[in-house]
Design a protein around this motif. Structure first.
Motif, short mmCIF file in Angstrom:
data_model
loop_
_atom_site.label_atom_id
_atom_site.label_comp_id
_atom_site.label_asym_id
_atom_site.label_seq_id
_atom_site.Cartn_x
_atom_site.Cartn_y
_atom_site.Cartn_z
N GLN A 252 33.48 69.58 48.30
CA GLN A 252 32.67 69.30 49.64
C GLN A 252 32.78 67.75 49.89
O GLN A 252 32.66 66.94 49.05
CB GLN A 252 31.18 69.74 49.31
N VAL A 253 33.01 67.84 51.00
CA VAL A 253 33.24 66.21 51.31
C VAL A 253 31.71 65.66 52.07
O VAL A 253 31.01 66.45 52.87
CB VAL A 253 34.05 66.16 52.65
N GLU A 254 31.53 64.50 51.57
CA GLU A 254 30.60 63.89 52.03
C GLU A 254 30.76 62.38 52.54
O GLU A 254 31.36 61.76 52.12
CB GLU A 254 29.48 63.71 50.80
N LEU A 255 30.05 62.22 53.86
CA LEU A 255 29.93 60.64 54.31
C LEU A 255 28.82 60.12 54.20
O LEU A 255 27.89 60.86 54.56
CB LEU A 255 30.50 60.76 55.68
N VAL A 256 28.68 58.94 54.06
CA VAL A 256 27.29 58.19 53.60
C VAL A 256 27.34 56.99 54.27
O VAL A 256 28.18 55.88 54.14
CB VAL A 256 26.78 57.94 52.12
N GLU A 257 26.71 56.89 55.56
CA GLU A 257 26.60 55.51 56.20
C GLU A 257 25.67 54.74 55.76
O GLU A 257 24.32 55.21 55.31
CB GLU A 257 26.35 55.90 57.70
N SER A 258 25.57 53.44 56.04
CA SER A 258 24.70 52.25 55.87
C SER A 258 24.85 51.33 56.47
O SER A 258 25.98 51.10 57.27
CB SER A 258 24.48 52.05 54.29
N GLY A 259 23.78 50.40 56.74
CA GLY A 259 23.69 48.95 57.31
C GLY A 259 23.05 48.91 58.58
O GLY A 259 23.03 48.05 59.24
N GLY A 260 22.64 50.21 58.99
CA GLY A 260 21.90 49.71 60.12
C GLY A 260 20.59 48.83 60.08
O GLY A 260 20.09 48.79 58.88
N GLY A 261 20.00 49.03 61.17
CA GLY A 261 18.53 48.09 61.25
C GLY A 261 18.10 47.59 62.69
O GLY A 261 18.85 48.26 63.70
N ARG B 295 33.05 60.77 49.96
CA ARG B 295 33.29 61.21 48.75
C ARG B 295 33.80 62.66 48.64
O ARG B 295 33.50 63.36 49.70
CB ARG B 295 31.73 61.22 48.01
N GLY B 296 34.83 62.97 48.04
CA GLY B 296 35.02 64.12 47.85
C GLY B 296 36.39 64.67 48.84
O GLY B 296 36.60 65.89 48.92
N ALA B 297 36.74 63.70 49.24
CA ALA B 297 37.95 64.03 50.11
C ALA B 297 39.15 62.84 49.87
O ALA B 297 39.04 61.76 49.34
CB ALA B 297 37.66 63.49 51.62
N THR B 298 40.55 63.36 50.20
CA THR B 298 41.53 62.49 50.20
C THR B 298 41.57 61.47 51.18
O THR B 298 41.96 61.80 52.33
CB THR B 298 42.94 63.25 49.87
N PHE B 299 40.69 60.47 51.07
CA PHE B 299 40.44 59.75 52.33
C PHE B 299 41.59 59.24 53.02
O PHE B 299 41.69 59.18 54.42
CB PHE B 299 39.71 58.37 51.89
N ILE B 300 42.84 58.81 52.59
CA ILE B 300 43.86 58.44 53.25
C ILE B 300 44.65 59.38 54.01
O ILE B 300 45.30 59.08 55.04
CB ILE B 300 44.96 57.80 52.30
N GLY C 101 37.06 66.52 67.61
CA GLY C 101 38.27 66.63 66.83
C GLY C 101 37.97 66.02 65.29
O GLY C 101 39.04 66.29 64.29
N TYR C 102 36.59 65.81 65.00
CA TYR C 102 36.46 65.36 63.77
C TYR C 102 35.67 66.60 63.01
O TYR C 102 34.95 67.40 63.36
CB TYR C 102 35.49 64.42 63.76
N GLU C 103 36.31 66.80 61.64
CA GLU C 103 35.95 67.89 60.69
C GLU C 103 34.44 67.83 60.21
O GLU C 103 33.83 68.66 59.94
CB GLU C 103 36.92 67.95 59.66
N PHE C 104 34.09 66.63 59.87
CA PHE C 104 32.97 66.48 58.94
C PHE C 104 32.19 65.21 59.42
O PHE C 104 32.91 64.16 59.74
CB PHE C 104 33.02 66.49 57.73
N TRP C 105 30.91 64.85 59.35
CA TRP C 105 30.19 63.86 59.84
C TRP C 105 29.22 63.48 58.84
O TRP C 105 28.64 64.35 58.03
CB TRP C 105 29.38 64.21 61.05
N GLY C 106 28.75 62.27 58.72
CA GLY C 106 27.78 61.54 57.88
C GLY C 106 26.36 61.93 58.59
O GLY C 106 26.40 62.33 59.83
N GLN C 107 25.36 61.55 57.98
CA GLN C 107 24.01 61.83 58.41
C GLN C 107 23.57 60.63 59.66
O GLN C 107 22.66 60.78 60.28
CB GLN C 107 23.14 61.69 57.49
#
Length: 124
Positions: A1-10, A25-30, A110-116
């Protein structure tokens, strides 16, 4: 399972800077081009910037050119968005997406998966 985790907002004042981070996480990023999109309340998701698999090519929305910089570190499975000279109208939830085998589409479909997403709030 692919997971994207964003941070840094404010919360940031007009003219200020933020750096957003997205870790995969869980993906061949390249294998994935990565994109950042923004969604303001009541509006559709809109393209901000993208970067192709090896980082050699980037794209930007016209409104953020020369102020935002997208980059990636494939060794750390991370894509960054440095945002400078932020404007109040750029408030929204910023999400990163992964596009398998692509070059960084400007269209979210066009994007397969997204973070929250991570919330960015600009104040005047």
């Amino acid at each position: 399972q692919v997971e994207l985790v964003e941070s840094g907002g404010g919360l940031v004042q007009a003219g200020g800077s933020l750096r957003l981070s997205c870790v995969a996480r869980g993906a061949t990023f390249i294998r994935y081009a990565m994109g950042w999109f923004r969604q303001a309340p009541g509006k559709e998701r809109e393209f901000v910037a993208s970067i192709e698999k090896n980082g050699d090519s980037t794209r930007y929305a016209d409104s953020v050119k020369d102020r935002f910089t997208i980059s990636r570190d494939n060794a750390k499975n991370t894509v960054l968005l440095q945002m400078n000279s932020l404007k109040p109208g750029e408030t929204g939830v910023y999400s990163c997406g992964g596009e398998f085998g692509g070059s960084g589409s400007r269209r979210p479909i066009g994007y397969e998966f997204w973070g929250q997403g991570t919330q960015v709030t600009g104040s005047s």
